[in-house]
Design an enzyme around this catalytic site. Structure first.
Site, PDB file in Angstrom:
ATOM      1  N   GLU A 279      14.041  64.240  36.931  1.00 27.50           N
ATOM      2  CA  GLU A 279      13.261  63.968  38.140  1.00 27.50           C
ATOM      3  C   GLU A 279      14.140  63.176  39.096  1.00 27.50           C
ATOM      4  O   GLU A 279      14.911  62.304  38.670  1.00 27.50           O
ATOM      5  CB  GLU A 279      12.012  63.152  37.801  1.00 27.50           C
ATOM      6  CG  GLU A 279      11.283  62.683  39.058  1.00 27.50           C
ATOM      7  CD  GLU A 279       9.882  62.152  38.811  1.00 27.50           C
ATOM      8  OE1 GLU A 279       9.614  61.690  37.690  1.00 27.50           O
ATOM      9  OE2 GLU A 279       9.064  62.206  39.749  1.00 27.50           O
ATOM     10  N   CYS A 464       6.131  62.986  39.002  1.00 22.85           N
ATOM     11  CA  CYS A 464       5.301  62.824  40.200  1.00 22.85           C
ATOM     12  C   CYS A 464       5.934  63.497  41.408  1.00 22.85           C
ATOM     13  O   CYS A 464       5.225  63.903  42.333  1.00 22.85           O
ATOM     14  CB  CYS A 464       5.069  61.349  40.482  1.00 22.85           C
ATOM     15  SG  CYS A 464       3.948  60.621  39.287  1.00 22.85           S
ATOM     16  N   ASN A 591       1.142  68.088  36.882  1.00 21.00           N
ATOM     17  CA  ASN A 591       1.868  66.991  36.244  1.00 21.00           C
ATOM     18  C   ASN A 591       0.920  65.821  36.037  1.00 21.00           C
ATOM     19  O   ASN A 591       0.536  65.178  36.995  1.00 21.00           O
ATOM     20  CB  ASN A 591       3.034  66.542  37.119  1.00 21.00           C
ATOM     21  CG  ASN A 591       3.692  65.285  36.586  1.00 21.00           C
ATOM     22  OD1 ASN A 591       4.266  65.298  35.506  1.00 21.00           O
ATOM     23  ND2 ASN A 591       3.588  64.193  37.328  1.00 21.00           N
ATOM     24  N   GLU A 592       0.524  65.612  34.819  1.00 23.70           N
ATOM     25  CA  GLU A 592      -0.347  64.495  34.444  1.00 23.70           C
ATOM     26  C   GLU A 592      -1.436  64.205  35.482  1.00 23.70           C
ATOM     27  O   GLU A 592      -1.730  63.057  35.811  1.00 23.70           O
ATOM     28  CB  GLU A 592       0.453  63.223  34.130  1.00 23.70           C
ATOM     29  CG  GLU A 592       1.260  62.626  35.232  1.00 23.70           C
ATOM     30  CD  GLU A 592       1.909  61.283  34.837  1.00 23.70           C
ATOM     31  OE1 GLU A 592       1.763  60.335  35.620  1.00 23.70           O
ATOM     32  OE2 GLU A 592       2.529  61.188  33.769  1.00 23.70           O
TER      33      GLU A 592
HETATM   34  O1  AHR Z   1       8.919  59.375  34.585  1.00 26.69           O
HETATM   35  C1  AHR Z   1       8.475  58.655  35.679  1.00 26.69           C
HETATM   36  C2  AHR Z   1       7.069  59.039  36.097  1.00 26.69           C
HETATM   37  O2  AHR Z   1       6.183  58.781  35.073  1.00 26.69           O
HETATM   38  C3  AHR Z   1       6.851  60.489  36.378  1.00 26.69           C
HETATM   39  O3  AHR Z   1       7.196  60.831  37.656  1.00 26.69           O
HETATM   40  C4  AHR Z   1       5.389  60.665  36.191  1.00 26.69           C
HETATM   41  O4  AHR Z   1       5.056  61.955  35.816  1.00 26.69           O
HETATM   42  C5  AHR Z   1       5.045  59.602  35.184  1.00 26.69           C
HETATM   43  O5  AHR Z   1       3.988  58.834  35.592  1.00 26.69           O
END
Ligand code: AHR
Length: 870
Positions: A279, A464, A591-592
């Protein structure tokens, strides 16, 4: 010594039991006067502590005079509205119960937004999904304070609130009605007399609090107390540390571990268990893996990247000199800004200085318009390391040259000067030695460090970042492909800037270069639930009228990756230099995310479309940011209903959680979706943390029939530009600094198995706490025929193993005289560095009984006859 240890451990158990007894004594069982039908009063409230972020609390009473707080600050329900930091607030909640016994909690979210929140529960401990109802949207203004609800006989609820005044004293009353807390009538102006003032004031622990009172069964309250106690007990239990271990295990002697591995008892496990999560957080892309040495090369940095929080973050960032910024007739509409210098110079110092090596080649390129200019690489002492002259041009023209510095310098800068007027844009400097020599490539040392893990897959572009900060910040893959000057840069949810220099082409190329499967993750039509832009976080899903286009984008990505070179999107890939498909097999949707109705509608739409058009693509669904809670439960429910092949679980936790939850996946139903543990890490970079992860991974391997993939997160962090800790690999301009956690990942990545072999483990100490800190996993690797034994010792004493291999035929047929590969990671538990040694000097026999030092992780690779004896 042994006796002393046992006494210690006994004392510990007594201590734990006493805590339990003490807590239990706080619960009066039936010695008080309950109101009719065994009922008590339950008071629901929130306090202003932590700026109203502590969520919903309860207190109970039999007489409304003496109130007993349950917790007291325990959060039974937390608001998930808006961004981390200043949102996630719960103001003035009310609790009511409908005729079916379902509780409804309504609350205000902050003092500004025209939205109130709703969540429902049957037991007040497990809450269903939250929804945020934008009741003041049509009014286009006004906050929603002091929500309350009254019901008529037919359960038609009138919800009222006060708007326009933060304290609720002088605002205007508005109302809406609902029967199901899902559909609401249009907001109407109301009247103060419509409000029955549902809140009461009580005193708890000497402090006056406001809330609502319901009559409830004692059993419900009893359950709340028990649940709260067990959550607190769990948290306490998971609060382990190296220091605590030395107390807990004081007096413990070296332990003998007898292990019988039986190859006739095995199961197939995933051979993709170790992958990486990439990321662009902590400058992982620009200023990190992306080898570009010029910062803000396109002059597109913008105040809005940091939401205005840094006045120095502008189109001028990383540049000094006398120049102006213009955007008239730029080189591309997606890259409108450029700089103009007149008889002057402009200088860029990259990301904390430009590191160059004497004699190496650097590809310099620039778009200019106007007078001739000169570009020079200059050392901090003013010495010119290399230079080139850029010809005059009446219109925008790209100029390229190779610069070869004559000295090695860690913090050079690039200066461009002119004796006339020159406009410039897309100023770029790349080492020619990128990973695999790719143009527009990756920083070789960092990419190699990642490649050394031997990851089986790469997840990208987040996190995120994939769903972004508000609707306009959702990562759109189409903006990231094509010529660099036409890519659309964007602010980053982590509050900086993404040039999109690493885009989807570069991600796919990297995967191919390291032999890893690409796992792109796309937003499920909603931005990050922690968005600060746009008010209501992901509740503002992509408008339904635009969803078809979004779904088409998702489908187009699959064509871009896999379509033949004549298809619309396959052609664009081919033009970028890759006519062959990238062989995409997986795609993550979401994503979550916060699981809401807005999310569900869009998620289902995307999944349906991908399934219909590309039935061979494996869809990875999402089940929230934790290993439990509403999003986890609701996400799994959805996965069951949709029969998703894999879901993406995330959890960051204390090392103690990983030690105490090694049975997490043993409990999973094998008939349901498989798991991609997409983000996990224990909170820290010490040897202790790394070993806790290593220990947990022995259990993940054991459950490799249900867990298909796992990736530690986050991966990269540039020193001085870190938004999230811990990370797996830290770096600066010239150095790469892998953490102990990295070495654990590498041990797993380089030693994957396909079959898990059951083993029987007996230890010389009758001590469950010690037993938990010993991990073993034995697998076989089909390709090599090796038996791979992983042993983790998270204790302050050595382990003396005695490993017996049953039904395994050693390669030499000569009673294990063959040499094995014996790798050991070891270190002081509090240290942030770990030693790794690998040797091939031991025979199998020696390796199987070699003592394993305190706090270490050993991998033994034994060459065997490929065919295991039955
Ligand atoms: O890994 C950092 C963040 O943690 C990621 O962007 C998110 O998916 C999670 O909350």
């Amino acid at each position: 010594m042994k006796l002393f240890f046992k006494t210690k451990s006994l004392l510990h158990s007594i201590k734990v039991s006493l805590v339990f007894i003490a807590i239990t004594l706080l619960i009066p069982v039936d010695s008080f006067g309950r109101i009719d039908g065994g009922k008590v009063y339950l008071f629901a409230y929130a306090t202003q502590k932590k700026d109203n972020k502590n969520g919903l609390h309860f207190a109970w009473s039999t007489d409304k005079l003496n109130w007993h707080a349950i917790g007291p600050e325990y959060s039974f329900l937390k608001s998930d509205y808006g961004n981390w930091g200043n949102q996630k607030r719960m103001l003035a909640p009310i609790l009511l119960r409908d005729k079916n016994g379902l509780f409804h909690c309504l609350w205000s979210l902050n003092e500004e937004d025209g939205v109130f929140a709703h969540a429902a529960s049957t037991d007040l401990f497990n809450w269903k999904r939250q929804s945020y109802i934008p009741v003041m949207q049509a009014k286009n203004s006004g906050n929603v304070m002091f929500v309350e609800a009254s019901s008529s006989a037919n359960e038609n609820y009138t919800i009222s609130w006060i708007s326009g005044d933060k304290k609720g004293d002088n605002g205007t009353v508005y109302t809406t009605t609902t029967t199901d807390f899902k559909n609401y009538t249009e907001t109407k102006a109301g009247n103060k007399t419509d409000r029955k003032d549902a809140r009461e004031s009580i005193i708890i622990s000497g402090v006056t609090v406001q809330g609502t009172i319901n009559e409830v069964e004692w059993s419900l309250v009893e359950n709340l107390i028990k649940n709260m106690q067990s959550a607190k007990f769990e948290a306490e239990k998971n609060n382990t540390s190296a220091k605590g271990d030395s107390e807990l295990f004081a007096g413990l002697r070296d332990i003998t571990v007898k292990i019988k591995v039986d190859a006739s008892k095995s199961k197939k496990i995933s051979n993709m268990l170790t992958g990486i999560f990439f990321e662009d957080i902590n400058y992982a892309a620009d200023g990190g893996l992306y080898a570009e040495l010029i910062q803000n090369r396109g002059f597109e940095y913008d105040l809005s990247d940091k939401v205005g929080s840094d006045k120095n973050w502008t189109h001028r960032t990383a540049w000094i000199g006398t120049f102006s910024i213009d955007s008239l007739n730029g080189i591309h509409p997606n890259n409108p800004h450029y700089a103009i210098i007149k008889n002057n110079f402009i200088s860029n110092d990259g990301f904390d200085g430009i590191p160059v090596v004497a004699g190496e080649k650097y590809d310099f390129s620039i778009f200019t318009k106007g007078a001739e200019s000169v570009a020079k690489l200059i050392a901090p002492n003013g010495i010119v390391l290399a230079q080139t002259t850029i010809k005059a041009s009446p219109s925008w023209k790209k100029y390229s040259a190779v610069l070869k510095p004559n000295a090695t310098v860690a913090t050079a800068h690039l200066e461009i000067s002119t004796k006339g007027e020159t406009a410039l844009d897309m100023v770029s400097l790349f080492p020619e030695k990128t990973f695999k020599g790719r143009k527009n490539g990756l920083r070789a040392d960092l990419a190699q460090t990642i490649a050394d893990i031997h990851p089986k897959f790469v997840r990208f572009p987040g996190g995120c970042l994939a769903h972004g900060d508000g609707l306009d910040n959702i990562y759109r893959w189409k903006n990231t492909v094509g010529p660099l000057e036409s890519r659309k840069p964007m602010r980053n949810i982590w509050n900086y800037h993404q040039t999109m220099g690493i885009g989807y082409f570069e991600y796919f190329q990297f995967c191919e270069d390291i032999g890893a499967a690409p796992v792109p993750v796309l937003a499920a039509g909603v931005p990050c639930q922690n968005s600060k832009v746009g008010g209501a976080g992901q509740q503002r899903g992509i408008p339904m009228k635009d969803m078809d286009e979004y779904v088409q984008d998702v489908l187009d990505l699959i064509e871009y990756a896999n379509g033949n070179a004549t298809s619309k999107w396959g052609k664009i890939r081919a033009e970028a230099g890759h006519p062959a498909p990238f062989n995409l097999k997986y795609i993550g949707i979401g994503n979550e995310d916060l699981i809401t109705d807005v999310f569900e509608e869009r998620y289902k739409m995307i999944i349906k479309a991908v399934r219909e058009k590309y039935p061979n693509i494996t869809i990875i669904g999402t089940v929230g940011p934790f290993y439990q809670g509403t999003d986890y439960v609701e996400g799994w429910d959805l996965a069951d209903k949709l029969q998703l092949p894999i879901v993406d679980e995330h959890y960051y936790n204390s090392p103690g959680w990983f030690i105490n939850n090694q049975d997490f996946y043993d409990k999973y139903d094998r008939s349901k979706s498989k798991v991609y543990l997409g983000e996990y890490a224990s909170w820290g970079n010490t040897v202790y943390n790394a070993l806790a992860e290593g220990l947990y991974l022995t259990a993940v391997e054991r459950n490799g029939d249900v867990v298909s993939m796992a990736s530690y997160a986050p991966l990269l962090a540039r020193e001085g530009h870190t938004q999230w800790n811990p990370d797996m690999i830290y770096f600066n301009g010239t150095e790469v600094k892998p953490t102990p956690n990295y070495y654990v990942q590498k041990m797993y990545g380089q030693n994957p198995g396909d079959n898990y072999l059951y083993s029987q483990v007996k230890i010389s100490e009758d001590n469950p706490e010690a037993a938990k800190r010993i991990g073993i996993s034995t697998t076989t690797n089909n390709a090599t025929g090796d038996v791979i034994i992983k042993l983790v010792n998270m204790l302050p004493v050595a382990l003396n193993p005695s490993i017996e291999l049953q039904n395994i035929v050693p390669k030499d047929q000569d009673k294990y005289k063959d040499k094995v590969t014996y790798t050991i990671l070891s270190g002081k538990p509090d240290s942030k560095s770990i030693q790794q040694t690998s040797s091939t000097t031991f025979t199998t026999q020696e390796a199987l009984s070699k003592p394993i030092p305190a706090y270490s992780f050993v991998v033994i690779r034994i060459p065997t006859q490929k065919e295991l004896k039955k």
